[in-house]
Design a protein around this motif. Sequence first.
Motif, mmCIF file in Angstrom:
data_model
loop_
_atom_site.group_PDB
_atom_site.id
_atom_site.type_symbol
_atom_site.label_atom_id
_atom_site.label_comp_id
_atom_site.label_asym_id
_atom_site.label_seq_id
_atom_site.Cartn_x
_atom_site.Cartn_y
_atom_site.Cartn_z
ATOM 1 N N CYS A 138 0.840 -1.209 0.000
ATOM 2 C CA CYS A 138 0.000 0.000 0.000
ATOM 3 C C CYS A 138 0.873 1.257 0.000
ATOM 4 N N HIS A 139 2.058 1.146 0.545
ATOM 5 C CA HIS A 139 2.994 2.275 0.504
ATOM 6 C C HIS A 139 3.594 2.411 -0.895
ATOM 7 N N ASP A 140 4.010 1.285 -1.478
ATOM 8 C CA ASP A 140 4.668 1.324 -2.795
ATOM 9 C C ASP A 140 3.716 1.683 -3.928
ATOM 10 N N ILE A 141 2.421 1.475 -3.690
ATOM 11 C CA ILE A 141 1.440 1.747 -4.751
ATOM 12 C C ILE A 141 1.329 3.258 -5.013
ATOM 13 N N THR A 142 1.916 4.049 -4.100
ATOM 14 C CA THR A 142 1.921 5.516 -4.297
ATOM 15 C C THR A 142 3.353 6.036 -4.484
ATOM 16 N N ASP A 143 4.265 5.135 -4.811
ATOM 17 C CA ASP A 143 5.673 5.511 -4.985
ATOM 18 C C ASP A 143 5.825 6.519 -6.127
ATOM 19 N N TRP A 144 6.900 7.296 -6.102
ATOM 20 C CA TRP A 144 7.090 8.308 -7.150
ATOM 21 C C TRP A 144 7.555 7.700 -8.470
ATOM 22 N N VAL A 145 8.062 6.442 -8.412
ATOM 23 C CA VAL A 145 8.513 5.773 -9.648
ATOM 24 C C VAL A 145 7.337 5.010 -10.258
#
Length: 671
Positions: free
Chosen positions: A181-188
């Motif tokens: 859930c954190h990585d799903i909003t990553d800048w990459v």
Amino acid sequence: MGSSPGNWWPLLSTDHFHMQSESLIGPLMQTISHQHWKVRVAVIEATGTVIQFGSGKSVDDVLSHFAQRLFDDVPQVRQAVTCVVGDWLLNLRDRYSFFHKLIPLLLSSFDDEIPEITRAAASLWEQVGLQWQKENEEDLKDKLDFASPPPAHHPYPENRPVLGCRELVFRNLSKILPAICHDITDWVPGTRVKSAQLLAVLLLHAEDHVTQHLELLLRALLRACADEERAVVSSAARSAELIGTFVSPEVFLKLILSMLKKSPSPSSLLILASVIRGCPREALQPHLKVIATELAQAHISQGSENHLYGEHLLLCVQALIAVCQEDCRGSGLQLMKVLVTVMAFSGATGLGDKVRETTDALAAVESVDSSQDLYREHVGPLMEWLAGSHHDWTVHSAELLQFNVVVTHSGPALGEALPHLIPILRSCLQPARDPAMRLKLFSILSGVLLRAKETVDSQGQFHSYLDTMMKDILVPNLQWHAGRTAAAIRTAAVSCLWALISSESLSAKQIREVQETLMPQILTTLEEDSQMTRLISCRIINMFLKTSGGVVDPDKLIKVYPELLKRLDDVSNEVRLAAASTLVTWLQCVGNNDGKSYYQSNIHYLYKELLVYLDDPESAVQDAVLEVLKAGSALFPDLLVRETEAVIHKHRSPAYCEQLLQHVQALPPAQ
């Protein structure tokens, strides 16, 4: 030392290697991004062996590097990661403590673009699940002995992951989900795409166990559904569908509808549409009315005029119709309100065709032939719904746009809604109301009046409202007021009147009643600045005179021709020709009257004035005026001959005067 490499490996005992393995991890990780892909593959495989026979503690040191290699452009590199991680999950000594870290890496390969990698990942994962299942048989005894069938509406029941795989995901989900859930909003972007894809794979395994993580999931999906990357949105919508499949509607609707109430957005609507699409019909049916009613609420249906918002709102209705089919009958009115609203806001967004398709789909499940029949069924309640707010409408009101949709799309059904329609129009078209709104309403009204027989008069009842239409709606708006907006409103009102009397829905008797009421106002609109207004006014007067059958009060008839005569000086040739045509009709009315001598002085004046225009620079005007004089020549032929002969020598060319004299001489002698 002539032995091959394979021969010296056993010389190094496992215990010795275990002590040295951690020192190899650093150099290997420095080389894992080497420019040659074969080197990268070798490093990954070597790392797999070093950790397998060395210290499991090193897993943490290599995880981020391995994850990075899943984005490698070379398929062999990604395959190497997949195989090594799968091998660890099967053979690593302390693998149980690393499951929550390794499972996401292996499952990430399920969506690889290379089928071989996908198949390898699926095969390894099944082996992992079966092995873990076997190692934990006692713990899983009840679940193995009484295996539950796939949940109803499971998207792939024949390919449902084995129990061990499902259990592994379920037991590790609370540790895996926060990171995803954190990585799903990553800048990459690549990270967001991978995370969104992985989430869908995890939910397919977790099934109804996702319920306890629903709030966290919905927060993540809300952001993912607003992503600029289509692949992220697509995978997020897929995850929402799986929530609809596995979670009870009581649970997910409570959270999603609450989310929508607080802040309606395109992404929250997309989540709702997706969970509906994934939900089994029988589970959704008891909640259909609640969803439809909620979507029809103004704060949601009118939440935004943004294209994406309208599109996703439409997706919700389409999903309900597709899943619930005939069950939608009881919620047809609410769904129609949503469709009317989307159509109302679709002007700038180009959603019109999609709304029409959805309306046709709703008509099909309601077992009516077409969207027209759907409007017939709902037009009364829709009008009542809009009438509730009409006292506050301005040109910016959403309700005005909705009213426009209902009126212009109802067709023949409008003839059944007159008790609602006319009071709304009468209230909103009073001179004290917003001028821009009145202009818009007159434009809408003109459109339906042009096709009166197919719209407002489809039931033959419009005549009952004719008096209201004339005295309460048109008369107040035809009165002169200063300003350009007021002039535009008079033009619109005149256009409405022309649409009505030219629609062939009124009898001659009814047009005479309209004439009695409106002729004084229309004579004044002949003086308007707007060429369009003057032209339409000429046509209206012509129609009034033609349907009068010659039965017109002489004093009222005499007031008409001087106004038409002025229009022969109009700047517009089109208006001049229309005025000439109307004068022909006026003269015919005089000719049909018994006491024509009453008009002699007026006709004498008219002859003299018309003869001036017989020498007009415009030949089209000369032709038209000649027709007027011919039409009136039988009234007082001697008078006309005398006046013509008096001016013929003043004209630039005597041709038109000569034609007129010949016409008069050929007339039969007066009786």
